[in-house]
Scaffold this motif. Sequence first.
Motif, PDB file in Angstrom:
ATOM      1  N   GLN A   4       1.354 -22.450 -32.236  1.00 42.68           N
ATOM      2  CA  GLN A   4       1.343 -21.322 -30.298  1.00 42.68           C
ATOM      3  C   GLN A   4       1.797 -20.178 -30.279  1.00 42.68           C
ATOM      4  O   GLN A   4       1.703 -19.710 -28.710  1.00 42.68           O
ATOM      5  CB  GLN A   4       2.285 -22.766 -29.350  1.00 42.68           C
ATOM      6  CG  GLN A   4       2.593 -22.335 -28.267  1.00 42.68           C
ATOM      7  CD  GLN A   4       3.271 -23.830 -27.638  1.00 42.68           C
ATOM      8  OE1 GLN A   4       3.859 -24.287 -27.712  1.00 42.68           O
ATOM      9  NE2 GLN A   4       2.961 -23.394 -26.082  1.00 42.68           N
ATOM     10  N   ASP A   5       2.939 -19.781 -30.893  1.00 40.96           N
ATOM     11  CA  ASP A   5       3.241 -18.705 -30.615  1.00 40.96           C
ATOM     12  C   ASP A   5       2.340 -17.722 -30.827  1.00 40.96           C
ATOM     13  O   ASP A   5       1.719 -16.719 -30.153  1.00 40.96           O
ATOM     14  CB  ASP A   5       4.812 -18.235 -31.503  1.00 40.96           C
ATOM     15  CG  ASP A   5       5.776 -19.306 -31.089  1.00 40.96           C
ATOM     16  OD1 ASP A   5       5.949 -19.391 -29.421  1.00 40.96           O
ATOM     17  OD2 ASP A   5       6.936 -19.030 -31.891  1.00 40.96           O
ATOM     18  N   ILE A   6       1.381 -17.797 -31.774  1.00 46.69           N
ATOM     19  CA  ILE A   6       0.198 -16.825 -32.915  1.00 46.69           C
ATOM     20  C   ILE A   6      -0.521 -16.773 -31.321  1.00 46.69           C
ATOM     21  O   ILE A   6      -1.468 -16.410 -31.086  1.00 46.69           O
ATOM     22  CB  ILE A   6       0.005 -17.236 -33.619  1.00 46.69           C
ATOM     23  CG1 ILE A   6       1.035 -16.939 -35.336  1.00 46.69           C
ATOM     24  CG2 ILE A   6      -1.164 -16.799 -34.040  1.00 46.69           C
ATOM     25  CD1 ILE A   6       1.038 -17.912 -36.137  1.00 46.69           C
ATOM     26  N   LEU A  81       3.691  -9.923 -23.009  1.00 44.29           N
ATOM     27  CA  LEU A  81       2.872  -9.908 -24.746  1.00 44.29           C
ATOM     28  C   LEU A  81       4.193  -9.462 -25.239  1.00 44.29           C
ATOM     29  O   LEU A  81       4.314  -9.753 -27.191  1.00 44.29           O
ATOM     30  CB  LEU A  81       2.303  -8.925 -24.454  1.00 44.29           C
ATOM     31  CG  LEU A  81       1.262  -7.615 -25.701  1.00 44.29           C
ATOM     32  CD1 LEU A  81       0.600  -9.651 -26.656  1.00 44.29           C
ATOM     33  CD2 LEU A  81       0.089  -6.792 -25.098  1.00 44.29           C
ATOM     34  N   MET A  82       5.310  -8.818 -24.891  1.00 45.93           N
ATOM     35  CA  MET A  82       6.107  -8.070 -25.601  1.00 45.93           C
ATOM     36  C   MET A  82       7.141  -9.657 -25.897  1.00 45.93           C
ATOM     37  O   MET A  82       7.704  -9.257 -27.111  1.00 45.93           O
ATOM     38  CB  MET A  82       7.133  -7.264 -24.627  1.00 45.93           C
ATOM     39  CG  MET A  82       7.007  -5.313 -24.584  1.00 45.93           C
ATOM     40  SD  MET A  82       7.382  -4.708 -23.385  1.00 45.93           S
ATOM     41  CE  MET A  82       8.766  -4.951 -23.914  1.00 45.93           C
ATOM     42  N   LEU A  88       7.167 -13.144 -32.614  1.00 46.06           N
ATOM     43  CA  LEU A  88       6.656 -12.884 -33.995  1.00 46.06           C
ATOM     44  C   LEU A  88       6.136 -12.059 -35.063  1.00 46.06           C
ATOM     45  O   LEU A  88       6.100 -11.617 -36.478  1.00 46.06           O
ATOM     46  CB  LEU A  88       4.569 -12.732 -33.924  1.00 46.06           C
ATOM     47  CG  LEU A  88       4.254 -13.868 -33.027  1.00 46.06           C
ATOM     48  CD1 LEU A  88       2.519 -13.788 -32.872  1.00 46.06           C
ATOM     49  CD2 LEU A  88       4.646 -15.258 -33.934  1.00 46.06           C
ATOM     50  N   GLY A  89       7.880 -11.435 -33.764  1.00 45.04           N
ATOM     51  CA  GLY A  89       8.338 -10.023 -35.296  1.00 45.04           C
ATOM     52  C   GLY A  89       7.520  -8.259 -35.224  1.00 45.04           C
ATOM     53  O   GLY A  89       7.717  -7.456 -35.368  1.00 45.04           O
ATOM     54  N   ASP A  90       6.634  -8.824 -33.868  1.00 41.99           N
ATOM     55  CA  ASP A  90       6.091  -7.536 -33.774  1.00 41.99           C
ATOM     56  C   ASP A  90       7.088  -6.930 -32.497  1.00 41.99           C
ATOM     57  O   ASP A  90       7.155  -6.696 -31.323  1.00 41.99           O
ATOM     58  CB  ASP A  90       4.849  -7.978 -33.097  1.00 41.99           C
ATOM     59  CG  ASP A  90       4.058  -6.480 -33.235  1.00 41.99           C
ATOM     60  OD1 ASP A  90       4.486  -5.022 -33.035  1.00 41.99           O
ATOM     61  OD2 ASP A  90       2.794  -6.102 -32.332  1.00 41.99           O
ATOM     62  N   GLU A  91       7.811  -5.596 -32.815  1.00 38.76           N
ATOM     63  CA  GLU A  91       8.701  -4.875 -32.061  1.00 38.76           C
ATOM     64  C   GLU A  91       7.934  -3.713 -31.166  1.00 38.76           C
ATOM     65  O   GLU A  91       8.989  -2.859 -30.464  1.00 38.76           O
ATOM     66  CB  GLU A  91      10.300  -5.254 -32.524  1.00 38.76           C
ATOM     67  CG  GLU A  91      11.037  -5.836 -32.914  1.00 38.76           C
ATOM     68  CD  GLU A  91      11.227  -6.774 -31.982  1.00 38.76           C
ATOM     69  OE1 GLU A  91      11.379  -6.701 -30.984  1.00 38.76           O
ATOM     70  OE2 GLU A  91      11.343  -7.963 -32.079  1.00 38.76           O
TER      71      GLU A  91
END
Length: 128
Positions: A4-6, A81-82, A88-91
Amino acid sequence: MSEQDIEVYRQRYETFRHFDRLRWQMLQLLIAVVSAAGLVSRASSQPVGGWLWVMVGLACLIIAFVMFRVSSGMRGNNVALMKAGARLGDEDIPDLQNGVKSFSFWLTVVVGSAGCISILYGLATFCP
């Protein structure tokens, strides 16, 4: 990291890209409007009246308004989006909340100002 997060991340990223394309398509539309006005004035055997300036000004104001709304939606989507990216680890997603520092904000201001000036000039030629 869930499916769901993806999916949320993927959809928010697609929305971001869509808003970005819309914003720059407005600039292309502006170039087309100004070019068409230039062709009309060049093809005319008489000086163009104030109506052309008013029409170009109205088009500029509409385009500036749409650019403002698209940028506003883009900033709202960027927050989500942030958050999805952080889960998900995308900072590395840049923060777009300070729109005053962006080129698109100042482009919107210039287009809107040019629209106002064009309308005022067109009205001034109607009422000498």
